[in-house]
Scaffold this motif. Structure first.
Motif, mmCIF file in Angstrom:
data_model
loop_
_atom_site.group_PDB
_atom_site.id
_atom_site.type_symbol
_atom_site.label_atom_id
_atom_site.label_comp_id
_atom_site.label_asym_id
_atom_site.label_seq_id
_atom_site.Cartn_x
_atom_site.Cartn_y
_atom_site.Cartn_z
ATOM 1 N N LEU A 67 4.316 9.937 -7.333
ATOM 2 C CA LEU A 67 5.485 10.249 -8.158
ATOM 3 C C LEU A 67 5.090 10.347 -9.631
ATOM 4 O O LEU A 67 5.564 11.224 -10.366
ATOM 5 N N SER A 68 4.194 9.457 -10.068
ATOM 6 C CA SER A 68 3.766 9.466 -11.471
ATOM 7 C C SER A 68 3.083 10.785 -11.829
ATOM 8 O O SER A 68 3.250 11.299 -12.945
ATOM 9 N N LEU A 69 2.321 11.335 -10.887
ATOM 10 C CA LEU A 69 1.633 12.611 -11.140
ATOM 11 C C LEU A 69 2.634 13.757 -11.221
ATOM 12 O O LEU A 69 2.475 14.685 -12.031
ATOM 13 N N ASP A 70 3.677 13.706 -10.391
ATOM 14 C CA ASP A 70 4.735 14.723 -10.466
ATOM 15 C C ASP A 70 5.475 14.637 -11.792
ATOM 16 O O ASP A 70 5.752 15.659 -12.440
ATOM 17 N N ILE A 71 5.804 13.413 -12.208
ATOM 18 C CA ILE A 71 6.531 13.227 -13.468
ATOM 19 C C ILE A 71 5.683 13.712 -14.644
ATOM 20 O O ILE A 71 6.179 14.410 -15.546
ATOM 21 N N ALA A 101 8.455 -1.128 -14.311
ATOM 22 C CA ALA A 101 9.791 -1.026 -13.714
ATOM 23 C C ALA A 101 9.819 -1.692 -12.345
ATOM 24 O O ALA A 101 10.792 -2.368 -11.984
ATOM 25 N N TYR A 102 8.763 -1.523 -11.582
ATOM 26 C CA TYR A 102 8.692 -2.157 -10.264
ATOM 27 C C TYR A 102 8.714 -3.678 -10.406
ATOM 28 O O TYR A 102 9.258 -4.383 -9.555
ATOM 29 N N GLY A 103 8.137 -4.155 -11.523
ATOM 30 C CA GLY A 103 8.141 -5.594 -11.774
ATOM 31 C C GLY A 103 9.405 -6.087 -12.452
ATOM 32 O O GLY A 103 9.510 -7.263 -12.790
ATOM 33 N N GLY A 104 10.373 -5.177 -12.671
ATOM 34 C CA GLY A 104 11.659 -5.578 -13.228
ATOM 35 C C GLY A 104 11.871 -5.249 -14.682
ATOM 36 O O GLY A 104 12.944 -5.525 -15.234
ATOM 37 N N GLN A 105 10.885 -4.632 -15.340
ATOM 38 C CA GLN A 105 11.027 -4.265 -16.750
ATOM 39 C C GLN A 105 11.123 -2.739 -16.871
ATOM 40 O O GLN A 105 10.125 -2.039 -16.771
ATOM 41 N N THR A 106 12.328 -2.257 -17.083
ATOM 42 C CA THR A 106 12.555 -0.809 -17.075
ATOM 43 C C THR A 106 12.606 -0.166 -18.460
ATOM 44 O O THR A 106 12.821 1.038 -18.584
ATOM 45 N N THR A 107 12.385 -0.945 -19.495
ATOM 46 C CA THR A 107 12.469 -0.414 -20.864
ATOM 47 C C THR A 107 11.483 0.731 -21.092
ATOM 48 O O THR A 107 11.844 1.783 -21.649
ATOM 49 N N ALA A 108 10.249 0.525 -20.685
ATOM 50 C CA ALA A 108 9.218 1.549 -20.894
ATOM 51 C C ALA A 108 9.563 2.841 -20.158
ATOM 52 O O ALA A 108 9.338 3.944 -20.667
ATOM 53 N N ILE A 162 16.162 4.489 -8.594
ATOM 54 C CA ILE A 162 15.425 5.074 -9.720
ATOM 55 C C ILE A 162 14.399 6.095 -9.232
ATOM 56 O O ILE A 162 14.311 7.213 -9.746
ATOM 57 N N THR A 163 13.618 5.724 -8.215
ATOM 58 C CA THR A 163 12.584 6.637 -7.724
ATOM 59 C C THR A 163 13.194 7.843 -7.012
ATOM 60 O O THR A 163 12.629 8.939 -7.055
ATOM 61 N N ALA A 164 14.362 7.656 -6.395
ATOM 62 C CA ALA A 164 15.021 8.782 -5.733
ATOM 63 C C ALA A 164 15.452 9.826 -6.767
ATOM 64 O O ALA A 164 15.308 11.038 -6.555
ATOM 65 N N ILE A 165 15.995 9.360 -7.890
ATOM 66 C CA ILE A 165 16.420 10.269 -8.960
ATOM 67 C C ILE A 165 15.203 11.006 -9.538
ATOM 68 O O ILE A 165 15.229 12.214 -9.751
ATOM 69 N N LEU A 166 14.135 10.250 -9.778
ATOM 70 C CA LEU A 166 12.924 10.841 -10.338
ATOM 71 C C LEU A 166 12.288 11.848 -9.383
ATOM 72 O O LEU A 166 11.815 12.908 -9.793
ATOM 73 N N ALA A 167 12.292 11.508 -8.090
ATOM 74 C CA ALA A 167 11.713 12.410 -7.091
ATOM 75 C C ALA A 167 12.509 13.708 -7.014
ATOM 76 O O ALA A 167 11.935 14.801 -6.911
ATOM 77 N N ALA A 168 13.823 13.601 -7.073
ATOM 78 C CA ALA A 168 14.668 14.797 -7.014
ATOM 79 C C ALA A 168 14.428 15.690 -8.231
ATOM 80 O O ALA A 168 14.478 16.927 -8.143
ATOM 81 N N THR A 207 0.814 -1.222 0.000
ATOM 82 C CA THR A 207 0.000 0.000 0.000
ATOM 83 C C THR A 207 0.844 1.266 0.000
ATOM 84 O O THR A 207 0.616 2.188 -0.789
ATOM 85 N N ALA A 208 1.823 1.325 0.886
ATOM 86 C CA ALA A 208 2.668 2.521 0.991
ATOM 87 C C ALA A 208 3.459 2.759 -0.291
ATOM 88 O O ALA A 208 3.577 3.899 -0.770
ATOM 89 N N GLU A 209 4.009 1.683 -0.857
ATOM 90 C CA GLU A 209 4.784 1.814 -2.089
ATOM 91 C C GLU A 209 3.883 2.251 -3.249
ATOM 92 O O GLU A 209 4.286 3.085 -4.083
ATOM 93 N N SER A 210 2.680 1.709 -3.294
ATOM 94 C CA SER A 210 1.743 2.076 -4.365
ATOM 95 C C SER A 210 1.411 3.562 -4.308
ATOM 96 O O SER A 210 1.396 4.251 -5.333
#
Length: 300
Positions: free
Chosen positions: A144-148, A166-173, A194-200, A135-138
């Motif tokens: 984060l998706s809304l910020d991006i 990406a969370y499931g291991g597929q980062t191509t998209a 990855i999420t830390a870079i995106l959040a920054a 729940t917390a991760e979701s």
């Protein structure tokens, strides 16, 4: 800075629309209560429509406008219900049913504060949950998706889908979004990094967007949409009651069509001045099988 004239006008229009929707919702809730206490479903539903019609001044707003708004409200409620049920099932499948209420409250708060669709938020939560996030991760990934999306101009649904993969291991998209993650980091699959870079890079973009004129309008629109959905849910409950009392969808459909045709004719006459608006309630009740004087008096 002074208020934008267009924005002020839109707020006024939305306030008026909300008042109309609140009136209709109130009458339909009374309809549901009346039917549940033993009144016939057709009589109760017709009475609710009649009271709402006269109370709102059908001749002023136009019957076609009212019925179109009602249809939109029902459609909105149906889509909302579908979205809620789908997320709840995903939570149940992952053993997180306990979070249903919490996520519902979080979704509404985020919707109204940022002016984003609750369906979009729920779909994102479902995608993250299906990818294995708790729940917390979701919640973190959806926010984060809304910020991006706000900071990059990308479609929020596409960003959510990429983050879930990406969370499931597929980062191509995620790499194809062009949001500034280098290939080595993407290849590592390290979601914390990855999420830390995106959040920054994108932190706070959704909030800033919500504070613009466009964002203010989006928030107003979402609030009005919630009011519309409330009306739709009330009408769906009334239809459920009618369906049960008329032997199924076929009987309910015939009753609604006949009642609607009759109401339309009466309202047309009222708008043309052939019949006074204050007699509309009695005329509509005359269309309803089993309606007696007590029923008519109860709606005026």
């Amino acid at each position: 800075m002074g208020s934008s004239p267009n924005l002020s006008g839109s707020i006024t229009m939305t306030d008026s629309a909300s008042a109309v929707l609140t009136k209709v919702r109130g009458e339909m809730e009374k309809t549901n209560a009346s039917a549940s206490k033993g009144g016939t479903a057709a009589t109760s539903m017709g009475a609710g429509w009649a009271k709402a019609a006269v109370g709102l001044g059908v001749a002023a707003i136009g019957f076609s406008t009212l019925t179109r708004a009602i249809g939109d409200s029902i459609s909105a409620a149906v889509e909302d219900d579908k979205s809620v049920r789908s997320l709840n099932q995903a939570l149940a499948n992952s053993g997180q049913s306990f979070a249903t209420k919490e996520l519902g409250e979080w979704t509404q708060a985020l919707q109204l504060s940022l002016g984003v669709s609750d369906d979009l938020i729920r779909n994102g939560l479902r995608a993250m949950t299906n990818a294995g996030a708790d729940t917390a991760e979701s919640q973190k990934l959806v926010a984060l998706s809304l910020d991006i999306a706000a900071g990059s101009g990308r479609d929020a649904a596409s960003v959510q889908a990429a983050l879930a993969k990406a969370y499931g291991g597929q980062t191509t998209a995620l790499g194809r979004l062009g949001v500034g993650i280098d290939k080595a980091t993407l290849a590592s699959g390290d979601m914390d990094k990855i999420t830390a870079i995106l959040a920054a890079k994108f932190n706070g973009q959704a909030k800033v967007a919500s504070e613009s004129y466009a964002g203010a309008m989006a928030r107003i629109s979402e609030a009005a949409g919630e009011a519309s959905e409330s009306v739709g849910y009330s009408l769906l409950r009334a239809i459920d009651t009618l369906t049960a009392s008329t032997g199924g969808p076929g009987g309910a459909g015939s009753a609604i069509v006949s009642l609607g045709d009759g109401i339309a004719d009466i309202v047309d006459q009222a708008m043309l001045g052939v019949q006074a608006v204050d007699s509309l309630v009695g005329s509509i009740n005359n269309l309803i099988p089993g309606s007696d004087d007590a029923d008519r008096k109860s709606v005026v």
